[in-house]
Write a protein that holds these residues in place. Structure first.
Motif, short mmCIF file in Angstrom:
data_model
loop_
_atom_site.label_atom_id
_atom_site.label_comp_id
_atom_site.label_asym_id
_atom_site.label_seq_id
_atom_site.Cartn_x
_atom_site.Cartn_y
_atom_site.Cartn_z
N ASN A 159 1.24 -0.98 -0.19
CA ASN A 159 0.37 0.23 0.45
C ASN A 159 1.16 1.59 -0.02
N ASP A 165 3.57 8.67 -0.27
CA ASP A 165 2.73 7.31 0.03
C ASP A 165 4.01 7.51 0.82
N TRP A 168 4.47 10.15 3.65
CA TRP A 168 3.93 10.24 4.77
C TRP A 168 4.68 9.24 5.99
N TRP A 169 4.14 7.93 5.30
CA TRP A 169 4.27 6.83 6.11
C TRP A 169 5.73 7.13 6.98
N THR A 172 4.70 10.04 9.76
CA THR A 172 4.04 9.00 10.92
C THR A 172 5.01 8.09 11.50
N THR A 173 5.83 7.47 10.88
CA THR A 173 6.63 7.14 11.59
C THR A 173 7.55 7.75 12.62
N TYR A 179 -0.27 6.25 12.34
CA TYR A 179 -2.13 6.25 12.10
C TYR A 179 -2.57 4.84 11.17
N GLY A 180 -1.43 3.81 10.51
CA GLY A 180 -2.24 2.90 10.03
C GLY A 180 -2.06 2.35 8.74
N ASP A 181 -2.79 3.63 8.15
CA ASP A 181 -3.33 3.67 6.51
C ASP A 181 -1.95 3.20 5.57
N ARG A 182 -1.17 3.81 6.11
CA ARG A 182 0.27 2.96 5.47
C ARG A 182 1.25 2.61 6.42
N TYR A 183 1.38 1.13 5.48
CA TYR A 183 2.28 -0.01 6.56
C TYR A 183 2.78 -0.99 5.61
#
Length: 258
Positions: A159, A165, A168-169, A172-173, A179-183
């Protein structure tokens, strides 16, 4: 490679004079190679429309630079007088040199690049902590974004498929929000994530320390200014009191004469 016992700061080891001399002489060339490697790797990851020939030559160039890092580690090991001590203190260097030889772990090459750049930048800016921390966050963030994108985008279950992406990941990391929307779903991507989590906690600790140090410095400066102002006023009052005593003494003398 950098000294593992004091990241970002160059130390001259009196027990290893030949090793220290070699590290000082190779510091700048290795930093230049690390910058070239990072730029080449970024171009390789982001420029997906390059011809197979260009990709091949670029891959050869990156592996050539990586080979220089590996050879430099071997030379340092050869120069070290106490081999066991060197291996123990530079075990992480050995791991990050050896692991990316596995094709699936090639993104981990950026860890060594970060270590090389950290050694040089840390030595240059260690007296300017704010610049060093900001530069480190940007460098780690860029490297993590490139590494996770390189590891993830070709997996059918991924994803994280474009640079936006990945950025953004990374944000957040590294901020420990998550957030967990991208991992990441691949092994290599999860290794990058683990390294970024640890690095994010460390960076947040440094940022918190810098902010706390700034407040302490400001408060200490304000206290010092207030103390100097009070001392100045006390000196002025003492001077005025001395003058008044002198006036009273002269007045008393005049009255006694009359």
């Amino acid at each position: 490679m950098s000294d593992t016992y004091a990241p970002g700061v160059r130390h001259s080891d009196p027990l290893e004079p030949r090793l220290s001399t070699w590290e000082e002489r190779t510091d700048l060339p290795l930093t230049a190679l690390a910058v070239i490697f990072l730029c080449g790797y970024a171009w390789q990851v982001l420029h997906t429309t390059a011809s197979p020939t260009v990709v091949l030559w670029q891959e050869i160039g990156l592996w050539a630079i990586w080979a220089v890092f590996a050879v430099e580690y071997v030379i340092r090991f050869t120069l070290a007088q106490r081999k066991g001590r060197f291996l123990w203190r530079h075990m992480f260097d050995l791991i990050v040199v050896a692991l990316p030889m596995v094709r699936q772990l090639r993104a981990l090459r950026l860890i060594t690049v970060l270590k090389v750049l950290n050694r040089r930048v840390g030595t240059t800016f260690r007296g300017r902590i704010g610049i060093y921390v900001a530069g480190t966050i940007l460098l780690v963030g860029l490297s993590a974004s490139l590494a996770v994108l390189d590891a993830e985008r070709h997996d059918p279950d991924a994803n994280i498929t474009d640079f936006g992406d990945a950025v953004w990941w990374t944000m957040t990391t590294i901020s420990t929000v998550g957030y967990g929307d991208r991992y990441p779903v691949t092994v290599e991507g999860r290794l990058v994530a683990a390294a970024l989590m640890i690095g994010g906690i460390a960076l947040l600790g440094v940022v918190t320390g810098v902010i706390a140090s700034w407040f302490v410095q400001k408060i200490a400066g304000a206290e010092e200014s207030i103390e100097e102002s009070i001392q100045s006023e006390v000196k002025g009052l003492r001077s005025e009191i001395a003058e008044l005593r002198g006036e009273l003494k002269r007045t008393g003398n005049e009255i006694s004469r009359s």
